[in-house]
Design an enzyme around this catalytic site. Structure first.
Site, PDB file in Angstrom:
ATOM      1  N   HIS A  63       0.896  -1.198  -0.029  1.00 17.44           N
ATOM      2  CA  HIS A  63       0.023   0.008   0.053  1.00 17.44           C
ATOM      3  C   HIS A  63       0.785   1.305   0.008  1.00 17.44           C
ATOM      4  O   HIS A  63       2.086   1.118   0.390  1.00 17.44           O
ATOM      5  CB  HIS A  63      -0.774  -0.133   1.303  1.00 17.44           C
ATOM      6  CG  HIS A  63      -2.036  -0.887   0.969  1.00 17.44           C
ATOM      7  ND1 HIS A  63      -3.218  -0.874   1.974  1.00 17.44           N
ATOM      8  CD2 HIS A  63      -2.313  -2.066   0.388  1.00 17.44           C
ATOM      9  CE1 HIS A  63      -3.953  -1.902   1.699  1.00 17.44           C
ATOM     10  NE2 HIS A  63      -3.340  -2.546   0.541  1.00 17.44           N
ATOM     11  N   GLU A  65       0.839   4.087   1.833  1.00 23.31           N
ATOM     12  CA  GLU A  65       1.512   4.396   3.114  1.00 23.31           C
ATOM     13  C   GLU A  65       2.709   3.483   3.598  1.00 23.31           C
ATOM     14  O   GLU A  65       3.749   4.186   4.109  1.00 23.31           O
ATOM     15  CB  GLU A  65       0.280   4.296   4.256  1.00 23.31           C
ATOM     16  CG  GLU A  65      -0.959   5.143   4.033  1.00 23.31           C
ATOM     17  CD  GLU A  65      -2.051   4.594   3.189  1.00 23.31           C
ATOM     18  OE1 GLU A  65      -3.193   5.193   3.164  1.00 23.31           O
ATOM     19  OE2 GLU A  65      -1.787   3.675   2.415  1.00 23.31           O
ATOM     20  N   CYS A  92      -6.404   2.296   5.159  1.00 22.89           N
ATOM     21  CA  CYS A  92      -7.283   1.004   5.313  1.00 22.89           C
ATOM     22  C   CYS A  92      -7.211   0.717   6.726  1.00 22.89           C
ATOM     23  O   CYS A  92      -6.296   0.820   7.646  1.00 22.89           O
ATOM     24  CB  CYS A  92      -6.693  -0.018   4.348  1.00 22.89           C
ATOM     25  SG  CYS A  92      -5.024  -0.705   4.648  1.00 22.89           S
ATOM     26  N   CYS A 102      -2.783  -0.033   7.011  1.00 26.45           N
ATOM     27  CA  CYS A 102      -2.144   1.211   7.138  1.00 26.45           C
ATOM     28  C   CYS A 102      -2.530   1.988   8.343  1.00 26.45           C
ATOM     29  O   CYS A 102      -1.617   2.660   8.903  1.00 26.45           O
ATOM     30  CB  CYS A 102      -2.723   2.122   5.687  1.00 26.45           C
ATOM     31  SG  CYS A 102      -1.957   0.845   4.456  1.00 26.45           S
TER      32      CYS A 102
END
Length: 159
Positions: A63, A65, A92, A102
């Protein structure tokens, strides 16, 4: 734009510009039919960029992040407590591909301020990242007027 809790924090024009940069990063994501394209930038309180990333930058389940946080090393890790993360999509709070979300990464890193554009739709999982971050005492700011720009690299998922 919406803020968080006590005194509802307000975003600045600098926040808007950095969020637009994060949204632009989402266009770099390798295409996927099973994950959103997201961009993220971490900026220290003095304005120095600490990290930037986008979904799937280094692998199919990464992801944005995570990619940005992976760039923050050494003494810069200590600066995260006063840093801001700009992310095109709400962090998320549940994921299918990995155990750590995240939201959990942001909390563990100690980042105190989160600025995002688009609330996570319940397409893959139901997300509550902004709510969990607020409950943990973090400042969360949404520029909802930028949500359409953040959705744009994901339109193939939403049609």
């Amino acid at each position: 734009m919406t803020g968080s809790g006590a005194g509802a924090a307000r975003g600045t024009s600098a926040d808007r510009e950095l969020l637009l940069e994060a949204i632009a990063l989402a266009r770099r994501c390798p295409p996927s039919d099973t994950a959103f394209s997201v961009g993220a930038i971490i900026v220290a309180d003095d304005g120095e960029e600490l990290g930037r990333g986008w979904s799937r930058r280094h692998g199919p389940t990464e992801h944005a992040e995570e990619a940005a946080l992976a760039q923050v090393t050494g003494d810069d890790r200590l600066r995260l407590r006063t840093a801001t993360i700009y992310t095109s999509l709400e962090p998320c709070s549940k994921r299918a591909s990995r155990a750590v979300t995240c939201t959990e990464h942001i909390l563990a890193a100690g980042i105190g301020r989160i600025v995002y554009a688009w609330s996570e739709p319940a397409l893959f999982v139901e997300g509550h990242g902004a709510e969990l971050l607020r409950r943990a005492g973090r400042t969360v700011i949404q520029f909802a007027d930028l949500a359409d720009a953040a959705r744009e690299p994901n339109l193939h998922l939403l049609s």
